[in-house]
Design a protein around this motif. Structure first.
Motif, PDB file in Angstrom:
ATOM      1  N   GLU A   1       1.068  -1.094  -0.216  1.00 14.84           N
ATOM      2  CA  GLU A   1       0.249  -0.004  -0.230  1.00 14.84           C
ATOM      3  C   GLU A   1       0.648   1.257  -0.057  1.00 14.84           C
ATOM      4  O   GLU A   1       1.165   1.084   0.627  1.00 14.84           O
ATOM      5  N   VAL A   2       0.574   2.393  -0.761  1.00 12.95           N
ATOM      6  CA  VAL A   2       1.511   2.798  -1.362  1.00 12.95           C
ATOM      7  C   VAL A   2       0.996   4.448  -1.241  1.00 12.95           C
ATOM      8  O   VAL A   2      -0.155   4.421  -1.403  1.00 12.95           O
ATOM      9  N   LEU A   3       0.830   5.022  -0.305  1.00 11.41           N
ATOM     10  CA  LEU A   3       0.528   6.552   0.201  1.00 11.41           C
ATOM     11  C   LEU A   3       0.912   7.732   0.521  1.00 11.41           C
ATOM     12  O   LEU A   3       1.773   8.117   0.980  1.00 11.41           O
ATOM     13  N   GLN A   4       0.898   9.043  -0.881  1.00 16.60           N
ATOM     14  CA  GLN A   4       1.248   9.992  -1.125  1.00 16.60           C
ATOM     15  C   GLN A   4       2.766  10.200  -0.797  1.00 16.60           C
ATOM     16  O   GLN A   4       2.973  10.943  -0.147  1.00 16.60           O
ATOM     17  N   LEU A   5       2.675   8.823  -1.582  1.00 16.95           N
ATOM     18  CA  LEU A   5       4.494   8.467  -1.389  1.00 16.95           C
ATOM     19  C   LEU A   5       5.178   9.968  -2.256  1.00 16.95           C
ATOM     20  O   LEU A   5       5.883   9.892  -3.303  1.00 16.95           O
TER      21      LEU A   5
ATOM     22  N   GLY B   1      12.512  -0.182   1.139  1.00 13.69           N
ATOM     23  CA  GLY B   1      13.205   0.889   1.929  1.00 13.69           C
ATOM     24  C   GLY B   1      14.601   0.815   1.824  1.00 13.69           C
ATOM     25  O   GLY B   1      15.282   0.707   3.011  1.00 13.69           O
ATOM     26  N   LEU B   2      15.127   0.587   0.266  1.00 15.33           N
ATOM     27  CA  LEU B   2      16.196   0.942   0.253  1.00 15.33           C
ATOM     28  C   LEU B   2      16.685   2.348   0.658  1.00 15.33           C
ATOM     29  O   LEU B   2      17.996   2.478   0.386  1.00 15.33           O
ATOM     30  N   ASP B   3      15.553   2.915  -0.109  1.00 10.71           N
ATOM     31  CA  ASP B   3      15.628   4.485   0.251  1.00 10.71           C
ATOM     32  C   ASP B   3      14.896   5.154   0.791  1.00 10.71           C
ATOM     33  O   ASP B   3      13.689   4.462   1.778  1.00 10.71           O
ATOM     34  N   THR B   4      14.530   6.415   1.164  1.00  9.01           N
ATOM     35  CA  THR B   4      13.229   7.225   2.637  1.00  9.01           C
ATOM     36  C   THR B   4      12.394   7.772   1.233  1.00  9.01           C
ATOM     37  O   THR B   4      13.294   8.870   0.896  1.00  9.01           O
ATOM     38  N   PRO B   5      11.372   8.332   1.608  1.00  6.61           N
ATOM     39  CA  PRO B   5      10.932   9.368   0.709  1.00  6.61           C
ATOM     40  C   PRO B   5      10.944  10.316   1.552  1.00  6.61           C
ATOM     41  O   PRO B   5      11.519  10.672   2.939  1.00  6.61           O
ATOM     42  N   SER B   6      10.612  12.104   0.792  1.00  3.75           N
ATOM     43  CA  SER B   6      10.609  12.837   1.655  1.00  3.75           C
ATOM     44  C   SER B   6       9.114  13.076   2.637  1.00  3.75           C
ATOM     45  O   SER B   6       8.961  13.416   3.703  1.00  3.75           O
ATOM     46  N   GLU B   7       8.171  12.445   1.743  1.00  2.90           N
ATOM     47  CA  GLU B   7       6.702  12.190   2.363  1.00  2.90           C
ATOM     48  C   GLU B   7       5.919  11.164   1.977  1.00  2.90           C
ATOM     49  O   GLU B   7       6.390  10.470   0.815  1.00  2.90           O
ATOM     50  N   GLY B   8       4.881  10.979   3.106  1.00  4.51           N
ATOM     51  CA  GLY B   8       4.576   9.522   2.249  1.00  4.51           C
ATOM     52  C   GLY B   8       4.944   7.808   2.960  1.00  4.51           C
ATOM     53  O   GLY B   8       5.778   8.150   3.877  1.00  4.51           O
ATOM     54  N   SER B   9       4.084   7.234   2.898  1.00  3.63           N
ATOM     55  CA  SER B   9       4.214   5.754   4.137  1.00  3.63           C
ATOM     56  C   SER B   9       4.770   4.757   2.154  1.00  3.63           C
ATOM     57  O   SER B   9       3.494   4.793   1.524  1.00  3.63           O
TER      58      SER B   9
ATOM     59  N   ILE C   1       6.860   0.426   6.661  1.00  5.79           N
ATOM     60  CA  ILE C   1       8.318   0.359   6.603  1.00  5.79           C
ATOM     61  C   ILE C   1       8.550   1.088   6.792  1.00  5.79           C
ATOM     62  O   ILE C   1      10.271   1.677   7.539  1.00  5.79           O
ATOM     63  N   TYR C   2       8.307   2.669   6.958  1.00  9.08           N
ATOM     64  CA  TYR C   2       9.215   3.457   7.331  1.00  9.08           C
ATOM     65  C   TYR C   2       8.843   4.175   8.549  1.00  9.08           C
ATOM     66  O   TYR C   2       9.499   5.373   8.747  1.00  9.08           O
ATOM     67  N   ALA C   3       8.132   3.437   9.324  1.00  5.51           N
ATOM     68  CA  ALA C   3       7.871   3.890  10.836  1.00  5.51           C
ATOM     69  C   ALA C   3       8.865   2.794  11.603  1.00  5.51           C
ATOM     70  O   ALA C   3       9.162   2.352  12.672  1.00  5.51           O
ATOM     71  N   LEU C   4      10.450   2.231  11.034  1.00  2.00           N
ATOM     72  CA  LEU C   4      11.545   1.679  10.941  1.00  2.00           C
ATOM     73  C   LEU C   4      12.267   2.104  11.452  1.00  2.00           C
ATOM     74  O   LEU C   4      12.387   2.606  10.185  1.00  2.00           O
ATOM     75  N   ASP C   5      13.075   1.457  11.697  1.00  2.00           N
ATOM     76  CA  ASP C   5      14.786   2.645  11.496  1.00  2.00           C
ATOM     77  C   ASP C   5      15.412   1.071  10.291  1.00  2.00           C
ATOM     78  O   ASP C   5      14.848   0.294   9.872  1.00  2.00           O
ATOM     79  N   GLU C   6      16.648   1.977  10.550  1.00  2.00           N
ATOM     80  CA  GLU C   6      17.676   1.179   9.110  1.00  2.00           C
ATOM     81  C   GLU C   6      17.361  -0.590   9.340  1.00  2.00           C
ATOM     82  O   GLU C   6      17.543  -1.652   8.435  1.00  2.00           O
ATOM     83  N   ASP C   7      17.876  -0.405  10.663  1.00  2.00           N
ATOM     84  CA  ASP C   7      17.747  -2.243  11.011  1.00  2.00           C
ATOM     85  C   ASP C   7      16.545  -2.782  11.001  1.00  2.00           C
ATOM     86  O   ASP C   7      16.194  -4.403  10.480  1.00  2.00           O
TER      87      ASP C   7
END
Length: 234
Positions: A16-20, A69-77, A85-91
């Motif tokens: 599920e991709v939300l406002q990425l 999850g190989l990069d981080t978004p500027s906005e969205g999830s 996945i972006y509520a998780l840290d890199e590990d």
């Protein structure tokens, strides 16, 4: 009548991709930043196949990297099986990839100091799988490389290297497979053989397949296609 846990799980999208969105600093661009992706929204049902298409530079490979999850978004999830996945840290993201994802790169990304068998064993060994050698040997046989186990990547053709990469991606039986231009480095005939193998393995395992491609014939084999143009869904 109560809803079973299986039915609930089936209702959760695989992706599920939300406002990425993704922006990068660029002094020559308006407001000093360049927008690569802008407000992308879509879902992918479990067990389905999706092609992401678009012109070179449209942002489709960036999108695939964000899904993994190989990069981080500027906005969205991005949610995989309902987990942000972006509520998780890199590990945490690395652990999630180990559990859920297989990734096939255009440039194969095999480790040159390891032979074919060792390359395919690696993700299993990282999981602590006691049957890593057995499973990797079986998988390489499945992709037609049972006689090439001890060959290092430099002694394999491009098509053989991509088949090793497919074996490595599928050997852990991930629920989600991502592929970035998987035949972009191959000639037409070799590419067609790799495509056939990839879809066959995916059908056998019932996984969700998302691939980035400029090949309309490959995209047509997927159940669904989305087009990225200038960072937006077209």
């Amino acid at each position: 009548m109560p809803v079973s846990a299986t039915a609930v799980a089936a209702a959760i999208p695989a992706i599920e991709v939300l406002q990425l969105s993704k922006h990068v600093a660029d002094a020559s661009a308006p407001a000093g930043r360049l927008t690569i992706l802008d407000g992308i929204d879509f879902t992918v049902a479990a067990g389905t196949t999706l092609a992401i298409v678009g012109a070179s530079g449209s942002g489709k490979s960036t999108l695939l990297g964000l899904l993994a999850g190989l990069d981080t978004p500027s906005e969205g999830s991005v949610r995989l099986d309902g987990e942000d996945i972006y509520a998780l840290d890199e590990d945490g993201r690395a652990l999630l990839r180990k559990r859920k994802l297989g990734f096939v790169f255009q440039s194969f990304q095999l480790l040159g100091h390891l032979n074919a068998l060792e390359n395919v064993m690696l993700p299993l060994e990282l999981r602590g799988d006691a049957r890593a050698r057995e499973k990797a040997t079986e998988m390489l046989g499945r992709v037609g490389l049972g006689s090439r186990l001890k060959h290092s990547p430099k002694y394999l053709s491009g098509g053989e290297q991509q088949r090793v990469a497919l074996a490595r991606a599928f050997v852990t039986e991930p629920p989600l497979l991502l592929a970035d231009e998987p035949t972009g480095s191959l000639d037409a005939a070799t590419g067609e053989a790799v495509i056939e193998l990839m879809f066959e393995l995916n059908r056998e395992r019932g996984s969700t397949l998302v691939l980035v491609t400029h090949d309309n014939a490959m995209a047509a084999r997927c159940q669904r296609t989305i087009t990225i143009a200038a960072g937006r869904l077209a």
